[in-house]
Design a protein around this motif. Structure first.
Motif, mmCIF file in Angstrom:
data_model
loop_
_atom_site.group_PDB
_atom_site.id
_atom_site.type_symbol
_atom_site.label_atom_id
_atom_site.label_comp_id
_atom_site.label_asym_id
_atom_site.label_seq_id
_atom_site.Cartn_x
_atom_site.Cartn_y
_atom_site.Cartn_z
ATOM 1 N N VAL A 91 4.166 -66.629 0.588
ATOM 2 C CA VAL A 91 3.338 -65.558 1.128
ATOM 3 C C VAL A 91 3.410 -65.408 2.647
ATOM 4 O O VAL A 91 3.410 -64.293 3.162
ATOM 5 N N ASP A 92 3.511 -66.523 3.379
ATOM 6 C CA ASP A 92 3.424 -66.411 4.836
ATOM 7 C C ASP A 92 4.422 -65.429 5.434
ATOM 8 O O ASP A 92 4.059 -64.548 6.198
ATOM 9 N N ILE A 93 5.691 -65.497 5.035
ATOM 10 C CA ILE A 93 6.652 -64.542 5.607
ATOM 11 C C ILE A 93 6.526 -63.171 4.942
ATOM 12 O O ILE A 93 6.718 -62.149 5.576
ATOM 13 N N ALA A 94 6.155 -63.184 3.663
ATOM 14 C CA ALA A 94 6.162 -61.932 2.908
ATOM 15 C C ALA A 94 5.007 -61.014 3.253
ATOM 16 O O ALA A 94 5.006 -59.856 2.876
ATOM 17 N N SER A 95 4.012 -61.525 3.982
ATOM 18 C CA SER A 95 2.868 -60.656 4.248
ATOM 19 C C SER A 95 3.070 -59.796 5.495
ATOM 20 O O SER A 95 2.193 -59.035 5.865
ATOM 21 N N GLU A 96 4.232 -59.888 6.118
ATOM 22 C CA GLU A 96 4.497 -59.022 7.275
ATOM 23 C C GLU A 96 4.700 -57.577 6.800
ATOM 24 O O GLU A 96 5.386 -57.354 5.800
ATOM 25 N N PRO A 97 4.123 -56.609 7.550
ATOM 26 C CA PRO A 97 4.269 -55.206 7.129
ATOM 27 C C PRO A 97 5.734 -54.765 6.991
ATOM 28 O O PRO A 97 6.037 -53.893 6.184
ATOM 29 N N ALA A 98 6.640 -55.379 7.750
ATOM 30 C CA ALA A 98 8.052 -54.968 7.684
ATOM 31 C C ALA A 98 8.648 -55.178 6.292
ATOM 32 O O ALA A 98 9.643 -54.551 5.939
ATOM 33 N N PHE A 99 7.999 -56.038 5.472
ATOM 34 C CA PHE A 99 8.542 -56.315 4.138
ATOM 35 C C PHE A 99 7.855 -55.502 3.039
ATOM 36 O O PHE A 99 8.118 -55.700 1.856
ATOM 37 N N ALA A 100 6.955 -54.591 3.453
ATOM 38 C CA ALA A 100 6.201 -53.807 2.457
ATOM 39 C C ALA A 100 7.130 -53.078 1.498
ATOM 40 O O ALA A 100 6.909 -53.072 0.281
ATOM 41 N N SER A 101 8.191 -52.489 2.038
ATOM 42 C CA SER A 101 9.067 -51.692 1.192
ATOM 43 C C SER A 101 9.863 -52.572 0.219
ATOM 44 O O SER A 101 9.908 -52.289 -0.988
ATOM 45 N N ALA A 102 10.463 -53.658 0.725
ATOM 46 C CA ALA A 102 11.266 -54.538 -0.140
ATOM 47 C C ALA A 102 10.411 -55.117 -1.272
ATOM 48 O O ALA A 102 10.844 -55.166 -2.427
ATOM 49 N N ILE A 103 9.190 -55.521 -0.937
ATOM 50 C CA ILE A 103 8.323 -56.112 -1.966
ATOM 51 C C ILE A 103 7.844 -55.044 -2.945
ATOM 52 O O ILE A 103 7.812 -55.260 -4.151
ATOM 53 N N GLY A 104 7.528 -53.867 -2.421
ATOM 54 C CA GLY A 104 7.115 -52.755 -3.284
ATOM 55 C C GLY A 104 8.216 -52.385 -4.277
ATOM 56 O O GLY A 104 7.934 -52.020 -5.418
ATOM 57 N N LEU A 105 9.460 -52.488 -3.840
ATOM 58 C CA LEU A 105 10.589 -52.159 -4.735
ATOM 59 C C LEU A 105 10.603 -53.060 -5.957
ATOM 60 O O LEU A 105 10.974 -52.641 -7.048
ATOM 61 N N PRO A 144 1.774 -56.371 2.576
ATOM 62 C CA PRO A 144 1.975 -56.464 1.128
ATOM 63 C C PRO A 144 0.861 -57.307 0.511
ATOM 64 O O PRO A 144 0.566 -58.402 1.006
ATOM 65 N N GLU A 145 0.214 -56.763 -0.520
ATOM 66 C CA GLU A 145 -0.957 -57.431 -1.095
ATOM 67 C C GLU A 145 -0.685 -57.924 -2.505
ATOM 68 O O GLU A 145 0.284 -57.510 -3.133
ATOM 69 N N ASN A 146 -1.592 -58.765 -2.968
ATOM 70 C CA ASN A 146 -1.532 -59.247 -4.352
ATOM 71 C C ASN A 146 -0.234 -60.001 -4.635
ATOM 72 O O ASN A 146 0.380 -59.836 -5.680
ATOM 73 N N ILE A 147 0.212 -60.789 -3.658
ATOM 74 C CA ILE A 147 1.426 -61.582 -3.882
ATOM 75 C C ILE A 147 1.111 -63.071 -3.734
ATOM 76 O O ILE A 147 0.241 -63.459 -2.961
#
Ligand code: ATP
Ligand code: MG
Length: 422
Positions: free
Chosen positions: A374-388, A367-370
């Motif tokens: 950030v440290d936990i949120a940059s894991e690819p597994a959270f791409a969908s939740a953050i994109g939502l 997940p980019e531009n956040i």
């Protein structure tokens, strides 16, 4: 969406990604001006009651959703009343279609009387484009404009204010099985939280991981989850193809469990620690111990042996992704290649294997531009939740809102049916 305590350029949005491995709720503050996301809270719970997008145990699922939402609420200090809900599963279908209208009615034959294209014309043409024949048990989730054509001018992204006689919209329509959507929505609404939008998870992942160049010059975003793999292909700033495969990282874990005759949890640990998507990149000399089973002696296996099973399964998944790219007929258009995201993309050396099989550029999508946590949120597994949480109120969003009404209506119908029965 809660806009109350913020100025009009910023708003708070919550997203709920109900995956088959984990349920994740993200709460973000979105800055409309800079497109930046500040993550305020992220809550997780282990998912045990959903497989390939289908609910297997409703009550457990509601508890797990509640846990994830409460964690995100506590971390952010924000109380949410509504959210964007992600949906995935093999029932998701994407098709390309189009619609056209005459601008300015019969007078349009006179060049001097050509009319300006208005917001209303765009709405009308999108309504026509989405008028596809759908079985009773399906609903439209998204109508995503690819391009507009005015008379003979094509590749127009925003036709409002331009003049012409005929306006055509080319769109990508994503549909879902109504039951799958209504069941998910009712689980969330049972907790007193309103589902504001329903969004295809693959689309949400692409929103948080792809950049503008990739969307314009061509890239495929692949979210490898536990039991599903979502594929979204972009070209010329539009979604050209979507597909969901009913396979993901859990198949690799299962293979390891069966081959080594160990439990699923042990297989999962071993996969994360020792497995490589490319066997040739793992050492035949590095061995690890397998847990002793049924009084048998402890066994040893090399990382290379383990990775051979893993490579075979992962290669199969990549071949299936390539088949979808071929179906979309966009093989030569993907200048920016493949962006792999989702928890499954964390498998070691996956980008090397994907590059070798696909002949495309491959990168792992975080997940980019956040900002914020950030440290936990940059894991690819959270791409969908953050994109939502990044889903904005765009024109096609209005159409989704219409459809959401349809889905809510369906829930209403189910509820009144129950009232009649009891
Ligand atoms: N370090 C890692 N190495 C290999 N695989 C991993 C790693 N971390 C996570 N995974 C795999 O990622 C998968 C979970 O990914 P994710 O959290 O995106 O799934 P999900 O969204 O819950 O599932 P789905 O989207 O299929 O419903 C699991 O199969 C898990 O084994
Ligand atoms: Mg997922």
């Amino acid at each position: 969406m809660i806009r109350s305590n913020l100025n009009s350029d910023k708003y708070i949005q919550a997203g709920l990604d109900i995956g088959s491995d984990k349920i994740c709720c993200a709460i973000s503050e979105i800055d409309l001006k800079s497109d930046a996301i500040k993550l305020l809270g992220l809550g997780n719970s282990q998912a045990t009651s959903i497989n390939r997008g289908a609910i297997t145990h409703r009550d457990n699922l509601i508890d797990e959703i509640e846990h994830a939402i409460n964690e995100a609420r506590t971390m952010s200090g924000v109380s949410i009343e509504n959210l964007s809900l992600g949906i995935s599963g093999e029932h998701i279908r994407g098709i390309n279609t189009q619609g056209a209208i005459a601008i300015g009615g019969s007078q349009a034959s006179n060049v001097s009387l050509q009319n300006e294209i208005t917001n209303n014309d765009v709405k009308k043409v999108l309504e026509l484009a989405k008028a596809i024949s759908l079985p009773m048990d399906r609903d439209i989730l998204h109508v995503l404009p690819q391009e507009y054509v005015i008379d003979t001018m094509n590749s127009i992204k925003d036709p409002i204010g331009l003049t012409g006689r005929r306006l055509e919209a080319k769109v990508h329509v994503i549909t879902v099985a109504t039951t799958a959507a209504t069941n998910l929505v009712s689980c969330v609404e049972e907790l007193g939280i309103r589902v504001e939008n329903i969004i295809y998870q693959g689309l949400a992942s692409s929103l948080s991981t792809l950049n503008e160049d990739e969307k314009k010059l061509g890239a495929v975003c692949v979210d490898i989850g536990a039991s599903t793999t979502d594929i979204v292909i972009y070209f010329e700033d539009g979604v050209q193809h979507t597909a969901t495969l009913g396979i993901g990282g859990a198949s690799i874990t299962n293979d390891i469990a069966v081959m080594l005759q160990i439990g699923i949890d042990e297989a999962e640990n071993i996969k994360r620690k020792y497995a490589s998507a490319k066997a040739s990149m793992s050492s035949p000399d590095l061995e690890f111990e397998l847990p002793a089973q049924n009084g048998n002696l402890k066994r040893k296996i090399s990382e290379n042996q383990l990775s051979q099973y893993v490579e075979a399964r992962m290669a199969e998944i990549i071949q299936l992704i390539m088949k979808e790219i071929s179906r979309a007929n966009l093989n030569d258009k993907l200048t920016f290649g493949m962006v792999l995201t989702g928890g499954g993309s964390e498998l070691k050396n996956l980008s090397s294997l994907a590059q070798e099989i696909s002949n495309l550029r491959v990168r792992i999508g975080h997940p980019e531009n956040i900002s914020g946590t950030v440290d936990i949120a940059s894991e690819p597994a959270f791409a969908s939740a953050i994109g939502l949480t990044k889903w904005k109120l765009t024109e096609d969003d209005l159409i989704i809102k219409n459809e959401e009404v349809t889905i809510s209506k369906a829930i209403g119908k189910v509820k009144s049916l129950f009232k009649e029965l009891f």
